[in-house]
Write a protein that holds these residues in place. Structure first.
Motif, short mmCIF file in Angstrom:
data_model
loop_
_atom_site.label_atom_id
_atom_site.label_comp_id
_atom_site.label_asym_id
_atom_site.label_seq_id
_atom_site.Cartn_x
_atom_site.Cartn_y
_atom_site.Cartn_z
N ALA A 1 2.62 -0.66 6.09
CA ALA A 1 1.28 -1.23 6.07
C ALA A 1 1.07 -2.02 4.79
O ALA A 1 1.54 -1.62 3.72
CB ALA A 1 0.21 -0.13 6.19
N LEU B 1 -6.07 -3.71 6.77
CA LEU B 1 -4.84 -2.93 6.72
C LEU B 1 -4.02 -3.38 7.91
O LEU B 1 -4.47 -3.29 9.06
CB LEU B 1 -5.15 -1.42 6.82
N THR C 1 0.85 -1.20 0.00
CA THR C 1 0.00 0.00 0.00
C THR C 1 0.88 1.24 0.00
O THR C 1 2.08 1.16 0.31
CB THR C 1 -0.90 0.04 1.26
N ALA D 1 -2.07 -4.40 2.61
CA ALA D 1 -3.49 -4.70 2.49
C ALA D 1 -3.67 -6.19 2.31
O ALA D 1 -2.96 -6.81 1.52
CB ALA D 1 -4.10 -3.95 1.31
#
Length: 210
Positions: A165, A204, A160, A167
């Motif tokens: 982070a 997330l 992402t 997904a």
């Protein structure tokens, strides 16, 4: 370490598995790397050898000096890589794949123990923070979640724009909830979100720091 690794030892270090640092070489080469603090022998069978933090630094220094590859390159044939979902084909042997995944996860836990402050194994280490997609996928695959196949079932892990982070997509809410529970148990933080345009639900996830 009293001297740099030999050319043969350097080739063994450079060929270490990217996820775990697991090494393959002759007994003499592996023993020499252990003596120089570049590798350690795992105490549990099959007693594989893995890079120490110093060994990882040797390999990374060579990678930095070489031309930089494209992000998240496809692994070479025979090199372990966690399945992120959407691969063209499944492993030929499910049993052999299970052994590889379990070995990779145990090696990653050992890397956490050796590199995290206080030897903590309950949260991701520096390698995982630098390879978020593969690290999250390994946690999911090691827990028995199937990656996305041609039928659209299973998880799919993607990068992402957000720092630290990834997904995680799935075909339904139960899959997302199960993946969230696994990642949280592996030291990640995970929350469900909705994509505004498609209304698709996804996770997330980011590595927990403490």
């Amino acid at each position: 370490m009293t001297r740099p690794p030999t050319a043969a030892q350097r080739r063994v270090i450079d060929a270490a598995e990217p996820v775990t640092g697991r090494l393959r070489g002759t007994p003499a080469q592996l023993a020499a790397l252990v003596r120089h603090g570049l590798a350690f022998r795992h105490p549990r069978p099959p007693h594989d050898h893995f890079l120490t933090p110093a060994g990882h630094r040797v390999r990374e220094s060579a990678a930095e000096a070489a031309p930089r590859p494209a992000p998240e390159p496809a692994p070479e044939a025979g090199v372990f890589a966690a399945r992120v979902g959407g691969e063209d084909s499944a492993p030929a042997s499910a049993a052999a794949r299970l052994r590889e995944v379990r070995g990779a996860w145990q090696g990653l836990l050992e890397l956490r123990r050796m590199t995290n402050p206080g030897g903590a194994t309950d949260r991701p280490c520096g390698w995982e923070r630098a390879h978020l997609v593969r690290a999250a996928a390994l946690a999911l695959e090691a827990a028995g979640h199937p990656p996305e196949g041609p039928d659209g079932a299973g998880y799919r892990v993607r990068a992402t724009p957000q720092p630290e982070a990834v997904a995680v997509h799935g075909p339904d809410e139960p899959t997302l909830r199960a993946c969230a529970a696994t990642l949280e148990g592996a030291g990640w933080q995970a929350g469900e979100y909705t994509e505004p345009r498609t209304r698709e639900r996804y996770l997330l996830a980011s590595p927990r720091r403490a």
